[in-house]
Write an enzyme that holds these catalytic residues in place. Sequence first.
Site, short mmCIF file in Angstrom:
data_model
loop_
_atom_site.label_atom_id
_atom_site.label_comp_id
_atom_site.label_asym_id
_atom_site.label_seq_id
_atom_site.Cartn_x
_atom_site.Cartn_y
_atom_site.Cartn_z
N GLU A 71 0.82 -1.22 0.00
CA GLU A 71 0.00 0.00 0.00
C GLU A 71 0.85 1.27 0.00
O GLU A 71 1.77 1.42 0.81
CB GLU A 71 -0.91 0.01 1.24
CG GLU A 71 -1.81 -1.21 1.29
CD GLU A 71 -2.62 -1.33 2.58
OE1 GLU A 71 -2.83 -0.32 3.27
OE2 GLU A 71 -3.05 -2.46 2.88
N GLU A 81 -8.17 -2.63 -3.28
CA GLU A 81 -8.63 -1.53 -2.44
C GLU A 81 -8.89 -0.26 -3.24
O GLU A 81 -9.00 0.83 -2.68
CB GLU A 81 -7.64 -1.29 -1.30
CG GLU A 81 -7.53 -2.52 -0.39
CD GLU A 81 -6.77 -2.26 0.90
OE1 GLU A 81 -6.17 -1.19 1.04
OE2 GLU A 81 -6.80 -3.16 1.77
N ASP A 118 2.29 0.86 3.63
CA ASP A 118 2.14 -0.44 4.28
C ASP A 118 2.82 -1.48 3.40
O ASP A 118 2.20 -2.04 2.51
CB ASP A 118 0.66 -0.81 4.49
CG ASP A 118 0.52 -2.19 5.16
OD1 ASP A 118 1.55 -2.79 5.51
OD2 ASP A 118 -0.63 -2.66 5.33
N LYS A 176 -7.66 4.15 7.89
CA LYS A 176 -7.35 3.78 6.51
C LYS A 176 -8.48 2.88 6.02
O LYS A 176 -8.85 1.90 6.68
CB LYS A 176 -5.98 3.14 6.36
CG LYS A 176 -5.80 1.72 6.84
CD LYS A 176 -4.54 1.11 6.25
CE LYS A 176 -4.55 -0.41 6.37
NZ LYS A 176 -3.36 -1.03 5.76
P1 PGA Z 1 -5.66 -7.25 4.44
O1 PGA Z 1 -4.77 -5.97 4.15
O2 PGA Z 1 -7.02 -6.80 4.78
O3 PGA Z 1 -5.58 -7.99 3.13
O4 PGA Z 1 -4.98 -7.99 5.57
C1 PGA Z 1 -4.84 -4.81 4.92
C2 PGA Z 1 -3.56 -4.56 5.66
O5 PGA Z 1 -2.59 -5.35 5.56
O6 PGA Z 1 -3.47 -3.57 6.36
ZN ZN Z 2 -1.34 -3.96 7.01
#
Ligand code: PGA
Ligand code: ZN
Length: 425
Positions: free
Chosen positions: A162, A203, A240, A386
């Site tokens: 991210e 996302e 992230d 977030k």
């Molecule tokens: P996830 O990713 O919902 O796929 O775990 C979000 C994150 O890692 O913050």
């Molecule tokens: Zn994360």
Amino acid sequence: QISKVVAREILDSRGNPTVEVDVLLDDGALGRAAVPSGASTGTREAVELRDGDPSRYLGKGVLRAVNAVNGEIASAVLGLEASAQSEVDNVLIALDGTANKSRLGANATLGVSLAVAKAAAAAAGEPLYRFLGGPEASLLPLPLFNIVNGGAHADNPLDFQEFMVAPVGAATLADAVRMGSEVFHTLRLSLKKAGHSTAVGDEGGFAPSMSTAGEVLSFVTQAIADAGYTPGKDIAIALDPAASEFYRDGAYHYVGEGLARSMPEHVDYLAGLVASYPIVSIEDGIAQDDLAGWKLITRTLGARVQLVGDDVFCTNVSLLREGIAAGIANSILVKVNQIGTLTEMLDTAQAARAAGYSVVMSHRSGETEDTTIADLAVATGCGLIKTGSLSRSDRTAKWNQLIRIEEELGSAARYAGASSLTSRP
Ligand code: PGA
Ligand code: ZN
């Protein structure tokens, strides 16, 4: 009093089945909640129960969790006061009886827990953020908008999951959303001009076929400037890497670059990115099992940068306390489905803040139209959230709910800006 509990199997934003729960009270109030689902999950998260029956949804069905709600759980919570949240949650925890909700499923317990809170708020005639947070709940969080997706959330070569922008200089939440959207669209144009794909990942952020974080960060920083903002002052950057996903055998494997970095080299590399770009927050820069790495990054960058623990803490108060004692991170990501009840998430958030750690309210990569976390961010006053990009309704639904809350609070509303970050840029 809870008079009826009904669960069903619905679809999440990736098209996978998930649990939705309706809780009805004897006065007619209804609470409905849908459960999110992660892709880059921590190994110590509460268990998301899936059927494993290959004849339905490629094994991903959630009928066992649905049946647990409609049967055992419904029987146990019928007649309880919906406003007694911790009592209801304690019944769920005791009924499951395991340390990680593996018997009934955290997807079963969380659906009930959140639907009970929403039913109680409806019965009280109050919005959820005020019902849970009281009359002082008026702090609108700083959004971390995830505008470039990689890692487990996209099929591009990016190792980091991210790349987020945070409008620290906005005056209001609605302004922050506008600024984020302007950067998102400016980035789209520059990617297109450079011949990159503008298709989006899980996302809603772009998923260009780039192989290094530096390339993405150059594009993002330029897009902030091209949109008319000063990088760092008006809009800062958060990462992230979700490093647990590319850590094995004691090293960080950068597939995009075709090389491995030792733990100290990896921390050095992150420090280099911080020196070159206006980065104020790094979540899971270190893998969940790399305690030495967490200690080193906290010593190296912790005084300047917000270091958020996601996989390493799993919204679990015991794991958080171990981390605090070990002196790692200075912030925690909280995801309701990592722990499985609202009460436990709130306890973890409170313990974090008592230790001076900031709290980031978070969605999962698999989401639904449910906007509960927007209210939870305001209810807890955590000041940071977030919940993905500025496209796709599963993400924008949460931003839109925050816009509505800000409007409803009127002159009482305050926008967190940079105030809740633990970074000292
Ligand atoms: P996830 O990713 O919902 O796929 O775990 C979000 C994150 O890692 O913050
Ligand atoms: Zn994360």
